[in-house]
Motif scaffolding. Structure first.
Motif, short mmCIF file in Angstrom:
data_model
loop_
_atom_site.label_atom_id
_atom_site.label_comp_id
_atom_site.label_asym_id
_atom_site.label_seq_id
_atom_site.Cartn_x
_atom_site.Cartn_y
_atom_site.Cartn_z
N PHE A 132 5.61 -1.75 -70.18
CA PHE A 132 4.88 -0.70 -70.77
C PHE A 132 3.68 -0.24 -69.58
O PHE A 132 2.70 0.23 -69.68
N LEU A 133 4.60 -0.13 -68.56
CA LEU A 133 4.11 0.81 -67.34
C LEU A 133 3.87 2.17 -67.52
O LEU A 133 4.66 2.77 -68.47
N PRO A 134 3.10 2.96 -67.16
CA PRO A 134 1.73 2.57 -66.40
C PRO A 134 0.64 1.80 -67.01
O PRO A 134 -0.37 1.48 -66.23
N ALA A 135 0.51 1.75 -68.36
CA ALA A 135 -0.50 1.22 -69.04
C ALA A 135 -0.84 -0.24 -68.37
O ALA A 135 -2.24 -0.55 -68.50
N THR A 136 -0.03 -0.91 -68.09
CA THR A 136 -0.04 -2.37 -67.63
C THR A 136 -0.24 -2.59 -66.29
O THR A 136 -0.06 -3.80 -65.89
N LYS A 137 -0.40 -1.52 -65.61
CA LYS A 137 -0.40 -1.87 -64.14
C LYS A 137 -1.71 -2.68 -63.80
O LYS A 137 -1.79 -3.59 -62.95
N VAL A 138 -2.83 -2.52 -64.34
CA VAL A 138 -3.99 -3.17 -64.36
C VAL A 138 -4.68 -4.06 -65.41
O VAL A 138 -4.88 -5.14 -65.21
N LYS A 188 -0.80 -6.76 -70.53
CA LYS A 188 -0.23 -6.01 -71.90
C LYS A 188 -0.68 -6.75 -73.09
O LYS A 188 -0.80 -6.10 -74.10
N GLU A 189 -0.97 -8.07 -73.08
CA GLU A 189 -1.54 -8.63 -74.31
C GLU A 189 -2.99 -8.09 -74.66
O GLU A 189 -3.40 -8.27 -75.78
N MET A 190 -3.62 -7.20 -73.89
CA MET A 190 -4.95 -6.54 -73.88
C MET A 190 -4.82 -5.07 -74.60
O MET A 190 -5.57 -4.47 -74.81
N LEU A 191 -3.56 -4.74 -74.57
CA LEU A 191 -3.23 -3.36 -75.03
C LEU A 191 -3.78 -3.26 -76.80
O LEU A 191 -3.46 -4.34 -77.45
N GLY A 216 -4.23 -11.73 -62.52
CA GLY A 216 -4.72 -10.46 -63.23
C GLY A 216 -4.81 -10.42 -64.82
O GLY A 216 -4.71 -9.43 -65.66
N LYS A 217 -5.13 -11.73 -65.44
CA LYS A 217 -5.16 -11.88 -66.79
C LYS A 217 -6.53 -12.22 -67.07
O LYS A 217 -6.73 -12.67 -68.39
N SER A 218 -7.53 -11.87 -66.24
CA SER A 218 -8.74 -12.59 -66.67
C SER A 218 -9.54 -11.94 -67.75
O SER A 218 -10.33 -12.23 -68.40
N ALA A 219 -9.04 -10.61 -67.84
CA ALA A 219 -9.67 -9.80 -69.10
C ALA A 219 -9.55 -10.36 -70.58
O ALA A 219 -10.34 -10.50 -71.37
N MET A 220 -8.18 -11.24 -70.51
CA MET A 220 -7.88 -11.93 -71.80
C MET A 220 -8.75 -13.06 -71.85
O MET A 220 -9.32 -13.37 -72.83
N ALA A 279 5.71 -5.09 -80.02
CA ALA A 279 4.29 -4.40 -79.47
C ALA A 279 4.49 -4.58 -78.02
O ALA A 279 3.46 -3.93 -77.34
N GLY A 280 5.47 -5.10 -77.41
CA GLY A 280 5.46 -4.97 -75.75
C GLY A 280 6.48 -4.08 -75.41
O GLY A 280 6.56 -3.66 -74.15
N ASP A 281 6.90 -3.04 -76.57
CA ASP A 281 7.65 -1.97 -75.98
C ASP A 281 7.03 -0.86 -76.54
O ASP A 281 6.26 -0.92 -77.54
N LYS A 282 7.25 0.17 -75.80
CA LYS A 282 6.37 1.54 -76.30
C LYS A 282 6.64 1.87 -77.57
O LYS A 282 5.79 2.38 -78.18
N PHE A 283 7.92 1.94 -78.25
CA PHE A 283 8.48 2.54 -79.37
C PHE A 283 7.99 1.36 -80.42
O PHE A 283 7.38 1.88 -81.55
N GLY A 284 7.94 0.25 -80.07
CA GLY A 284 7.85 -0.81 -81.05
C GLY A 284 6.29 -0.53 -81.32
O GLY A 284 5.64 -0.92 -82.39
#
Ligand code: G1P
Length: 291
Positions: free
Chosen positions: A19-25, A28-31, A61-65, A258-263
């Motif tokens: 899911f890059l570039p959305a998941t660079k920072v 992915k669980e927070m999308l 890098g998962k502290s947002a979760m 949902a970890g895939d762009k199309f999904g």
């Protein structure tokens, strides 16, 4: 009678490269799927299924979760001051969903290794595993359906769906035969992680929901790297099969990757259409598109 399933493990250490570039920072669980992070769908599913303790396996890098499932004092105080009751309730509810623990997976050694990281916290009782990328729209919730099968059959249960074609090589695949009494249940005799299409033992692909007995930890401790050089959960469960019964279960409901762009796009459209506040408006909008 076997012990009750009270704990759910959420492996959430992955880098989300699909899911890059959305998941660079952002993890992915927070999308957001419509307006909720995808991990929250899984947590709500677990809580609605009777789970009391959530264990997140995280990494750098998962502290947002962690912040998401914690109390947000500043946000809550501001919402309270402004009299925004509904939003305040929404924010407070997230932090009171369940008891939450975190374990850091120090190196990305695979899904089997991630689950093994929960060993001490789970203890000697059956537990659920939910892969946050797999968002499942089901009633009763998918993991509840599986806990019911676990209680009836007293063996580990893996969610499955039929995949007819080469896409099956992206999954763990079961070997075995359908149960005579219940066609949704599949009696496992083997399983293989990401086989080549021509070697797949059946069309029964494993989806990211599991109810496992604690003996799987013993197996995972001895599991060596498999497909992709990773310690695979599938291989640990295959070893468990030498000692205990393992079942596949074709859940009632619909799964989105949902970890895939199309999904994620598919899930977004379907979940948005179901929303009472704007589902109808969105349907009209889609109908008006020159497709
Ligand atoms: C994981 C499991 C695989 C399963 C899949 C379901 O693979 O290893 O057995 O079929 O989840 O989503 P991943 O998608 O993490 O490569």
């Amino acid at each position: 009678m076997s012990k009750r399933v009270r704990t759910a493990v959420f492996p959430a250490g992955g880098l989300g490269t699909r899911f890059l570039p959305a998941t660079k920072v952002i993890p992915k669980e927070m999308l957001a799927l419509v307006d909720k992070p995808i991990i929250q769908y899984g947590v709500e599913e677990a809580v609605a299924s009777g789970i009391e303790h959530i264990i997140f396996i995280t990494g750098r890098g998962k502290s947002a979760m962690e912040d998401h499932f914690d109390v947000s004092y500043e946000l809550d105080a501001t919402l309270e001051k402004k009299g925004k009751k509904e939003l305040l309730e929404l924010s407070r509810k997230i932090s009171s969903l369940a008891r939450v623990s975190y374990v850091r997976q120090k190196a990305p050694l695979g899904l089997g290794h991630a689950v093994l990281c929960a060993k001490e916290l789970v203890g000697d009782e059956p537990f659920a595993v939910l892969l946050p990328d797999d968002v499942i729209d089901a009633e009763p919730p998918c993991i509840k359906q599986m806990i019911d099968v676990y209680e009836e059959r007293e063996g580990s249960v893996l969610a499955t769906m039929t995949i007819d074609g080469p896409d099956i090589s992206a999954y763990g695949v079961l070997a075995g035969a359908p149960d005579a009494a219940n066609p949704r249940i599949y009696n496992c005799t083997g399983m293989v992680e990401k086989p080549k299409f021509e070697n797949a033992p059946s069309k029964q692909a494993i989806v990211g929901r599991y109810v496992l007995t604690p003996r799987v930890f013993e197996m995972l401790e001895k599991t060596t790297p498999g497909a992709g050089g990773e310690i695979q959960l599938t291989d640990g469960i295959l070893a468990l099969l030498q000692h205990e019964k393992v079942f596949g279960y074709t859940f009632e409901g619909k799964r989105f990757d949902a970890g895939d762009k199309f999904g994620m796009l598919q899930a977004t459209v379907e979940f948005a259409l179901k929303r009472p506040e704007f589902g109808e408006k969105f349907r009209e909008y889609l109908k008006g598109l020159p497709l």
